[in-house]
Design an enzyme around this catalytic site. Sequence first.
Site, PDB file in Angstrom:
ATOM      1  N   GLU A 326       0.962  -1.424  -0.149  1.00 13.35           N
ATOM      2  CA  GLU A 326      -0.132   0.144  -0.037  1.00 13.35           C
ATOM      3  C   GLU A 326       0.842   1.477   0.514  1.00 13.35           C
ATOM      4  OE1 GLU A 326       0.035  -2.906   1.540  1.00 13.35           O
ATOM      5  OE2 GLU A 326      -2.372  -3.229   2.192  1.00 13.35           O
ATOM      6  N   TRP A 445       3.885  -5.750  26.193  1.00 11.51           N
ATOM      7  CA  TRP A 445       3.614  -5.682  24.968  1.00 11.51           C
ATOM      8  C   TRP A 445       4.648  -6.343  24.135  1.00 11.51           C
ATOM      9  CZ3 TRP A 445       1.017  -2.292  20.816  1.00 11.51           C
ATOM     10  CH2 TRP A 445      -0.531  -2.222  20.942  1.00 11.51           C
TER      11      TRP A 445
END
Length: 543
Positions: A326, A445
Amino acid sequence: MNTQLMISSILRNAEDNFPEVEMVSVTADYPRHRQTYSDFGKRCRRLANLLVSLNAEFGDRIGTLAWNDHRHMELYYAVSGSGMVCHTINPRLFPEQISYIINHAGDKILFVDVLVMPLLEALKEHLTKVEKIVVLTNKENMPDTSFSNVLCYEELLSNQSENYEWPEFDENTASGLCYTSGTTGNPKGVIYSHRSTIIHSLAGALPDVTCASNMETTLPIVPMFHVNAWGAPYAALMVGMKMVLPGPKMADGETLHDLITTENVTFSSGVPTIWLALLDYLESTKKIVPTLRRVSVGGAACPRIIIERFKEEHNCTVIQGWGMTETSPLGTVFSIKKGMENLSEEEVIDLQCLQGRGVFGIEMCIVDENNEELPWDGIAFGSLKVKGPWVAKSYYGLSETPGSDECPVDEKGWFETGDVASITPEGYLQITDRTKDVIKSGGEWISSIEIENAAVNHADVAEAAVIGRYHPKWTERPLLIIVSRPEKSLTKENVLNFLGERLHKMAMPDDVVFVDELPHTATGKINKLGLREMFEEYQFPNI
Ligand code: AMP
């Protein structure tokens, strides 16, 4: 002058300024095909006439299923140059994805490499809208086929005139189309325009990006069916770089070495898997690549060992970049900044292991879960968003409304990359993970990429992948899956001891398992979704 930015202008430039520069290709019918940019221009005009004779019209999608070679290059320029959309299709996708993509794009004509024809035969009943199939070969090598609408490329081309005036039209017209090979849902189409392609190529050729020049010879090993081979087909003709195209031999160490040394290749681009394979081939055969000065790496995080081995064994600099289908794909690229000239070799390698820094034309930011911007301090990490003239604003045939489910752009005009990253104060991007691959352990995380990178630095590890698996206390913990090098007897203890010196405690995998091979996506990336399915029933020991 308000000149429209046209892809045909790059071709005209190559013919005017670099008519003698060569384009060398490996194809199924030529072990080494050679033509100059002057010959190339003539064949592109023949092809433009051929498209007209096949009733292709402005805006039609023309599909290609082809490797990196001169004929695919001709399609890039003739299809886009005459106002049609060059739709590059990845032959390595699952067959049902290929037929979905061809039908979704509404491809009118397919140009197909002779080696890909058997694959197409298997899809025959699904390809109801394709009017013509042109096989990219000469008459002698035409395959037997059950299709009734098959034509021979070289035969058709030889009957066309070399005279053709490239039309000028709105630079925002679609020039190319490439579908993302997402691991979930149907593939999604990304449209490139003449304007986006030209601006992307100009930026890509800058000194601190690829430093493309007429003095260089480039070997794009990154496939032309995936994000326009990172823009190499355009940048090369813009600056008059000699091109060497490996055709179907992209993963063949012997051919790549031969091409690099005999054609004096100075610059090459590819995904990490390709480089690991080439480095192993060179090591096992005791061969060298003295002309190769720089290689660009992207598509997946570049393991440190690739950077070190290229430097130590071949005196060659690795330039890591980050991007996506993209983003055309250029996003960030490695280069050092003023003031860093005295960094030690190790410190420079530390920087090369990051994903590079911003290129003019791409703005980027990282945000937390409330969409609040995070600082560029090298510590905070969050969702990476980008914007710029070569970033997609929507997917082909899907909603263009920012913020809607089908549109990748948020209400503020930022493209949501799906990557999690931090950015250092000097502007270097560090990809932590894909949003969906990051491991959420006790509210923290953990980056699967960090563990994978540490593991592949073990000399006996061929490939490594990390996925999060359920843990009753931590919700998720990392599971490390390893393919060891042939004839090496790696144990879980070896691996954990090795990692213990490189990872913080929280990131240490709770278990290590060995497999013969890992599942890969069609673009050579580790298929994490496939891995999660493989290990669906897996439970950590001692729970
Ligand atoms: P694709 O659109 O198939 O080319 O995939 C793009 C994705 O590949 C990005 O969103 C990243 O997740 C990943 N990627 C590309 N380059 C890098 C890199 N240098 N390091 C880590 N991940 C990368």
